[in-house]
Write a protein that holds these residues in place. Structure first.
Motif, PDB file in Angstrom:
ATOM      1  N   LYS A  68       1.324  -1.291   0.173  1.00  0.00           N
ATOM      2  CA  LYS A  68       0.478  -0.042   0.022  1.00  0.00           C
ATOM      3  C   LYS A  68       0.812   1.299  -0.126  1.00  0.00           C
ATOM      4  N   GLN A  71       2.321   1.548  -3.478  1.00  0.00           N
ATOM      5  CA  GLN A  71       0.898   1.628  -4.512  1.00  0.00           C
ATOM      6  C   GLN A  71       1.341   0.256  -5.563  1.00  0.00           C
ATOM      7  N   TYR A 117      -7.140  -1.647   0.223  1.00  0.00           N
ATOM      8  CA  TYR A 117      -6.821  -1.404  -0.521  1.00  0.00           C
ATOM      9  C   TYR A 117      -7.598  -0.457  -1.688  1.00  0.00           C
ATOM     10  N   SER A 118      -7.345  -1.412  -3.088  1.00  0.00           N
ATOM     11  CA  SER A 118      -7.315  -0.786  -4.348  1.00  0.00           C
ATOM     12  C   SER A 118      -7.909  -1.964  -4.935  1.00  0.00           C
ATOM     13  N   ASP A 120      -8.707  -2.496  -8.818  1.00  0.00           N
ATOM     14  CA  ASP A 120      -7.909  -1.878  -9.475  1.00  0.00           C
ATOM     15  C   ASP A 120      -6.090  -2.385  -9.537  1.00  0.00           C
ATOM     16  N   LYS A 121      -5.415  -2.918  -8.182  1.00  0.00           N
ATOM     17  CA  LYS A 121      -4.462  -3.323  -8.179  1.00  0.00           C
ATOM     18  C   LYS A 121      -4.279  -4.620  -7.258  1.00  0.00           C
TER      19      LYS A 121
END
Length: 154
Positions: A68, A71, A117-118, A120-121
């Motif tokens: 994180k 990224q 988190y995200s 798309d990651k």
């Protein structure tokens, strides 16, 4: 729930020579689900995967940053073989969670990682398929995390 974590510069999953998912720098995570695992185990593993400090900081100091912070991406691959026992020279997978139930819990884990988190990651393989996992291990760094054992005697 168990995860074998590999710090990678690149990783990808193919099925029958077809690309399913790929990532750049980050973590390739092989995920095993035992027959006793619950959503609580998935929550623990999601938190841990996102917080483990496996990367250098800006000054080169080791073990300071997590995915994180930088990224980076995660490639998760379901792998029931992580819960094997040996029966002589043959692996026995009776402690792995059955397919449909494991798929639900695996998808819950992916959802939790994405929410914390995200999305798309977060990439993944193809559950239940015969996959080829291609990694370029960075370090090499390979570690294991397992959710805490529950007392089943109560």
């Amino acid at each position: 729930m168990k995860a074998v974590i590999q710090r990678v510069t690149t990783a990808k999953v193919t099925v029958n020579d077809e690309l399913i998912s790929s990532i750049g720098r980050g973590l390739c995570v092989l995920v095993g689900i035992s027959q006793n695992d619950t959503k609580e185990d998935a929550l623990y593993l999601a938190r841990k995967l996102l917080s483990v400090r496996l990367f250098d900081d800006e000054t080169g100091k080791r073990w300071q940053k997590n995915v994180k912070d930088l990224q980076y991406e995660l490639l998760c691959v379901s792998q029931f073989t992580l819960y094997n026992q040996w029966k002589g020279n043959k692996p026995d997978f009776r402690y792995a969670m059955p397919g449909a139930e494991a798929n639900d819990l695996y998808n819950f884990l992916l959802q939790q990682i994405g929410q914390q988190y995200s999305s798309d990651k977060i990439k993944n393989g193809q559950f239940g398929a015969m996959m080829q996992v291609h990694i370029q291990n960075d370090g090499p760094v390979t570690l294991e995390i397992e959710s805490p054992k529950k007392d089943t005697n109560n």
